[in-house]
Motif scaffolding. Structure first.
Motif: not given
Ligand SMILES: NC(=O)c1ccc[n+]([C@@H]2O[C@H](COP(=O)([O-])OP(=O)(O)OC[C@H]3O[C@@H](n4cnc5c(N)ncnc54)[C@H](OP(=O)(O)O)[C@@H]3O)[C@@H](O)[C@H]2O)c1
Length: 330
Positions: A139, A95, A98-99, A113, A134, A108-109, A102
């Motif tokens: 996301k 997580r 992934c942030e 992934y 996610l 924002d997506y 981004l």
């Protein structure tokens, strides 16, 4: 540009994807002018390439950042495929990764992934569950894997989570996935995204002997273990590699199509292949490679290319790890 609908998603990717690794220069690639990198990305888009492959590992976020700078305004028109590294496969770390992605991508997506390499230390079902979360949170739009061999693909299937793609090294000089990974992907309906489709430049014919290939690019199992950056224990098959290149060159001359473009077109004819992810360090290279989308190959030529590259396929065997004897493709 032809497109391909990825399963378990609403993603329609271009069959040529622009690969954003080499444009950060550094490891494997040497010095790179940032203006060339930005121009390469923009040119890819202008040539009809709508899908861009990147990873946090490419320049520690620098590649994702370049993509955002070059095509931020076109966000809704492009498909971004990025990757999380195996050290981040614990759900909480995934997580966070992934942030970071981004943030680097200023979006924002993430459309697709991908798990960059298998990590046998972390239960795959947990990582896939985190990817699904996610996705549920908006996301990411879909998820895929990369460098996944038969065992990992089995685990994906057993887990019940649906992956949309498997990114693998595949080109005329490296056909290892044909032994068992490609057949399994076809059976499981997991399309292949081929990386290093022109074998990091070797399939353009610009290197005429092994001596011309710089050490950081001669890390692959084609070259002897004596090369300074090699991570394998093999003798390589340099003579056979360059004999094979010479044969492909001859066939490409007869067909009046450049070697690079014949190599890309050959891949797109293979069953189970959704797309070829090709790198380019400047606008001129990208323009040349994009022209392959217009190339059609006669069946006789496809067969001749199969035959010409078979001895090298046999010499390198079924290990689908380009760089290591102790295969990380599991
Ligand atoms: N999932 C993974 O583990 C993984 C691993 C590797 C790559 N990838 C992805 O796949 C993408 C492509 O793979 P790759 O970059 O390894 O190899 P590639 O696409 O086979 O080769 C790209 C390199 O070939 C040279 N080149 C490109 N077009 C050319 C042309 N028309 N004429 C002459 N030379 C040309 C350029 O380097 P020079 O100009 O320096 O020769 C360029 O950087 C990467 O960007 C990345 O997105 C994924």
């Amino acid at each position: 540009m032809e497109t391909y609908q990825l399963p378990h998603s609403d993603l329609e990717i271009s069959r040529l994807i622009f690969g954003c690794w080499a444009i950060v220069g550094g490891f494997n690639w040497g010095p790179q002018d940032e203006r060339d990198s930005l121009a390469a990305i923009k040119t890819a888009f202008d040539q009809g390439i709508t899908t861009f492959d990147t990873a946090e590992a490419y320049g520690a976020g620098a590649s994702e950042n370049l993509l955002a700078r070059a095509l931020g305004e076109k966000r809704k028109e492009i498909i971004i495929a990025s990757k999380a590294g195996p050290a981040d496969f614990e759900p909480e770390n995934l997580r966070k990764a992934c942030e970071r992605g981004l943030k680097n991508l200023k979006t924002d997506y993430i459309d697709l992934y991908q798990l960059h390499w298998p990590n046998p230390e972390i239960p795959l079902a947990d990582t896939l569950g985190a990817l699904q979360e996610l996705r549920d949170a908006g996301k990411i739009r879909a998820y895929g894997v990369s460098n996944f061999g038969n065992q990992s693909l089995d685990t994906c299937k057993e887990s019940g989570f649906n992956i949309s793609s498997n990114q693998m090294a595949y080109n005329l000089l490296f056909r290892a996935i044909e032994y068992s990974i490609l057949p399994q992907c076809i059976a499981d309906e997991v399309p292949i995204l081929c990386y290093s489709p022109i074998m990091q430049g070797l399939l353009t014919g610009k290197f005429t002997s092994e001596m011309e290939v710089p050490d950081d690019r001669a890390r692959t199992r084609h070259f002897t273990k004596e090369r300074s950056q090699s991570r394998h224990q093999e003798d390589g098959c340099e003579a056979l590699t360059f004999q094979t290149i010479a044969k492909i060159k001859e066939l490409s001359k007869e067909a009046e199509v450049s070697m690079g473009n014949i190599s890309l077109a050959w891949l797109l004819y293979q069953q189970g292949v959704a797309a070829a992810i090709v790198g380019g360090r400047n606008a001129a290279q990208v323009r040349k490679n994009a022209a392959s989308a217009q190339v059609t190959l006669r069946p006789a030529l496809i067969n001749a290319l199969d035959e010409a590259t078979r001895p090298l396929k046999e010499a390198l065997g079924p290990n689908a790890d380009l760089w290591q004897t102790d295969s990380r493709v599991i």
